[in-house]
Design a protein around this motif. Structure first.
Motif, short mmCIF file in Angstrom:
data_model
loop_
_atom_site.label_atom_id
_atom_site.label_comp_id
_atom_site.label_asym_id
_atom_site.label_seq_id
_atom_site.Cartn_x
_atom_site.Cartn_y
_atom_site.Cartn_z
N UNK A 83 0.83 -1.21 0.00
CA UNK A 83 0.00 0.00 0.00
C UNK A 83 0.86 1.25 0.00
N UNK A 84 1.94 1.23 0.78
CA UNK A 84 2.86 2.37 0.81
C UNK A 84 3.52 2.58 -0.55
N UNK A 85 3.95 1.48 -1.19
CA UNK A 85 4.59 1.58 -2.51
C UNK A 85 3.64 2.19 -3.53
N UNK A 86 2.41 1.68 -3.55
CA UNK A 86 1.43 2.17 -4.54
C UNK A 86 1.16 3.65 -4.36
N UNK A 87 1.00 4.09 -3.11
CA UNK A 87 0.69 5.50 -2.84
C UNK A 87 1.82 6.41 -3.30
N UNK A 88 3.07 6.04 -2.98
CA UNK A 88 4.21 6.88 -3.34
C UNK A 88 4.41 6.92 -4.85
N UNK A 89 4.30 5.77 -5.52
CA UNK A 89 4.53 5.72 -6.98
C UNK A 89 3.46 6.51 -7.72
N UNK A 90 2.21 6.35 -7.33
CA UNK A 90 1.13 7.07 -8.01
C UNK A 90 1.24 8.58 -7.82
N UNK A 91 1.63 9.01 -6.62
CA UNK A 91 1.82 10.45 -6.38
C UNK A 91 2.95 10.99 -7.25
N UNK A 92 4.05 10.25 -7.33
CA UNK A 92 5.18 10.73 -8.12
C UNK A 92 4.84 10.77 -9.61
N UNK A 93 4.06 9.81 -10.08
CA UNK A 93 3.65 9.79 -11.48
C UNK A 93 2.83 11.02 -11.82
N UNK A 94 1.98 11.42 -10.90
CA UNK A 94 1.13 12.59 -11.11
C UNK A 94 1.95 13.86 -11.31
N UNK A 95 3.12 13.93 -10.63
CA UNK A 95 3.97 15.11 -10.74
C UNK A 95 5.05 14.96 -11.82
N UNK A 96 5.05 13.83 -12.53
CA UNK A 96 6.00 13.63 -13.61
C UNK A 96 7.39 13.24 -13.16
N UNK A 97 7.53 12.73 -11.91
CA UNK A 97 8.84 12.30 -11.43
C UNK A 97 9.15 10.92 -11.97
N UNK A 98 10.37 10.77 -12.51
CA UNK A 98 10.80 9.47 -13.01
C UNK A 98 11.34 8.66 -11.84
N UNK A 99 10.43 8.10 -11.09
CA UNK A 99 10.77 7.44 -9.83
C UNK A 99 11.21 6.00 -10.07
N UNK A 100 12.09 5.51 -9.21
CA UNK A 100 12.47 4.10 -9.25
C UNK A 100 11.50 3.29 -8.40
N UNK A 101 10.72 2.44 -9.05
CA UNK A 101 9.79 1.60 -8.29
C UNK A 101 10.55 0.59 -7.43
N UNK A 102 11.76 0.23 -7.85
CA UNK A 102 12.57 -0.69 -7.05
C UNK A 102 12.97 -0.05 -5.73
N UNK A 103 13.40 1.20 -5.77
CA UNK A 103 13.76 1.91 -4.54
C UNK A 103 12.56 1.99 -3.60
N UNK A 104 11.42 2.32 -4.17
CA UNK A 104 10.21 2.46 -3.36
C UNK A 104 9.82 1.14 -2.72
N UNK A 105 9.80 0.07 -3.52
CA UNK A 105 9.39 -1.24 -3.01
C UNK A 105 10.34 -1.74 -1.93
N UNK A 106 11.63 -1.56 -2.14
CA UNK A 106 12.60 -2.00 -1.15
C UNK A 106 12.48 -1.20 0.14
N UNK A 107 12.32 0.12 0.01
CA UNK A 107 12.12 0.95 1.19
C UNK A 107 10.88 0.56 1.96
N UNK A 108 9.81 0.22 1.24
CA UNK A 108 8.56 -0.18 1.89
C UNK A 108 8.72 -1.49 2.65
N UNK A 109 9.43 -2.46 2.05
CA UNK A 109 9.63 -3.75 2.72
C UNK A 109 10.48 -3.57 3.98
N UNK A 110 11.53 -2.76 3.87
CA UNK A 110 12.34 -2.49 5.06
C UNK A 110 11.53 -1.78 6.14
#
Length: 390
Positions: free
Chosen positions: A260-287
């Motif tokens: 849920x945390x990963x989805x929220x962060x990725x969708x927010x970044x997409x809305x602002x046009x940030x080229x986010x790393x989904x791997x970074x987000x997913x790993x941070x969420x699991x930790x």
């Protein structure tokens, strides 16, 4: 067909090849925790992820615009630059996939394009402000933001369900994981497929097919969506195993919180046009999910290896992209692009052949995680596996 058109075709094919590797490289971002907790069988998980990646690719084009015009000066970009950048990103993707390291496909792509552009036109052709604000700052902050959200969410779900017995609680959260993992897949399609759309659009602008600042055509959006969906369905089992079991032993409440945390962060970044790393987000969420549960054991040494790969991704892909450009430019003309394309294909075949000798499949991943079948002691599929082993 002119020589420029032939080169453009090779560039588009190479870009879709990157999109394909992005799909199997990043499958674990969405589905690793759902598979390891038993919420979804491996094949069902990647099938759902593939369909939602396909749908997510049509949600927005903001990230595609960032890649196409926000990072490098399109006037200094040629088709040779684009295919050289793609070569750098694909080779880094294949290397980290082979060793099971969840590195960033997004940063590999950006690093490759930036490195090739610098080799062709110098550092002045890079829009450094856009690179810092749209790529580097989000890369630094996103794991901490996602991890904090996941840690708070994990703490709350355990706190609120402390009176519920473990069996019903686990069953309920496994059902919830189906929804949360699906949202991560949708978000991944919305963010990551757009990066390849941006690169193909950049190639079309360099070829004069589109005007500078143009949006991605419909055929580009559809082809990128299909490529990433196919890659997702075939599944990156090595990376799935790293995220699902390498960082910690994860339970279904933690899995739902992290997804849920990963989805929220990725969708927010997409809305602002940030080229986010989904791997970074997913790993941070699991930790973060590990930190949020009292008594959870987090394998920080594995996390440090992942972070080391993250730090290497941009410069490593940039270096390969620059070398690929110098090689193609040195040969010259269409022949140089063809040589780079052939070398890339040969390298990809070599990686695939090597991976077959130590294959990681849905069957043995599921067996290792459920404990139903353990690899033989002499097998390369050691039970003490960590990312980087084969």
């Amino acid at each position: 067909m002119t020589s420029n058109d032939a080169v453009l075709v090779l560039v588009v094919v190479t870009a879709l090849g990157f999109d394909f590797t992005n799909g199997f490289h990043d499958t674990g971002n969405a589905m690793a925790t759902s598979i390891v907790t038993g919420a979804l069988p491996p094949r069902v998980a990647v099938a759902i992820s593939a369909v939602l990646n396909l749908g997510g690719a049509f949600l927005s084009t903001a990230v595609a615009a960032t890649i196409a015009s926000g990072l490098v000066d399109s006037q200094d970009v040629t088709l040779t630059v684009v295919i050289a950048g793609l070569t750098g990103s694909i080779l880094w993707n294949l290397t980290t996939w082979f060793f099971g390291i969840p590195s960033s496909s997004s940063h590999a792509l950006i690093g490759g394009v930036v490195g090739a552009t610098m080799a062709a036109a110098g550092s002045s052709a890079v829009k450094w402000q856009g690179l810092v604000s749209k790529v580097i700052v989000p890369a630094a902050l996103s794991p901490f933001i996602a991890g904090s959200v996941a840690a708070i969410g994990t703490y709350l779900v355990y706190r609120l369900t402390r009176g519920v017995s473990e069996g019903p609680r686990g069953h309920g959260f496994r059902i919830g994981q189906v929804g949360s993992a699906s949202m991560v897949s949708l978000a991944h399609g919305a963010n990551d497929a757009q990066k390849t759309m941006g690169v193909i659009t950049l190639a079309l602008i360099a070829n004069g097919t589109l005007e500078s600042g143009a949006q991605a055509p419909t055929w580009v959006i559809v082809s990128c969506a299909v490529a990433i969906a196919l890659g997702t369905y075939l599944g990156g089992w090595r990376v799935i195993r790293a995220l699902g079991k390498g960082l910690m032993e994860i339970e279904s409440p933690q899995g739902m919180a992290s997804e849920s945390a990963s989805a929220a962060v990725i969708l927010c970044s997409t809305n602002f046009g940030y080229s986010l790393s989904t791997t970074h987000v997913a790993t941070g969420s699991i930790l973060g999910a590990g930190v949020g549960k009292k008594g959870a054991v987090v394998r920080w040494h594995v996390a440090r290896r992942m972070v080391a790969a993250w730090l290497l991704t941009l410069p490593a892909a940039a270096l390969v992209g620059a070398l690929a450009y110098w090689t193609a430019h040195g040969i010259g003309g269409t022949e140089g692009v063809v040589v780079i394309f052939v070398l890339l294909v040969l390298a990809s075949v070599a990686f695939f052949a090597a991976s077959r000798r130590a294959a990681v499949t849905p069957a043995n991943v599921n067996a290792e995680w459920t404990g139903s079948v353990l690899p033989a002691p002499e097998s390369k599929e050691a039970t003490s596996w960590t990312p980087g082993s084969t």
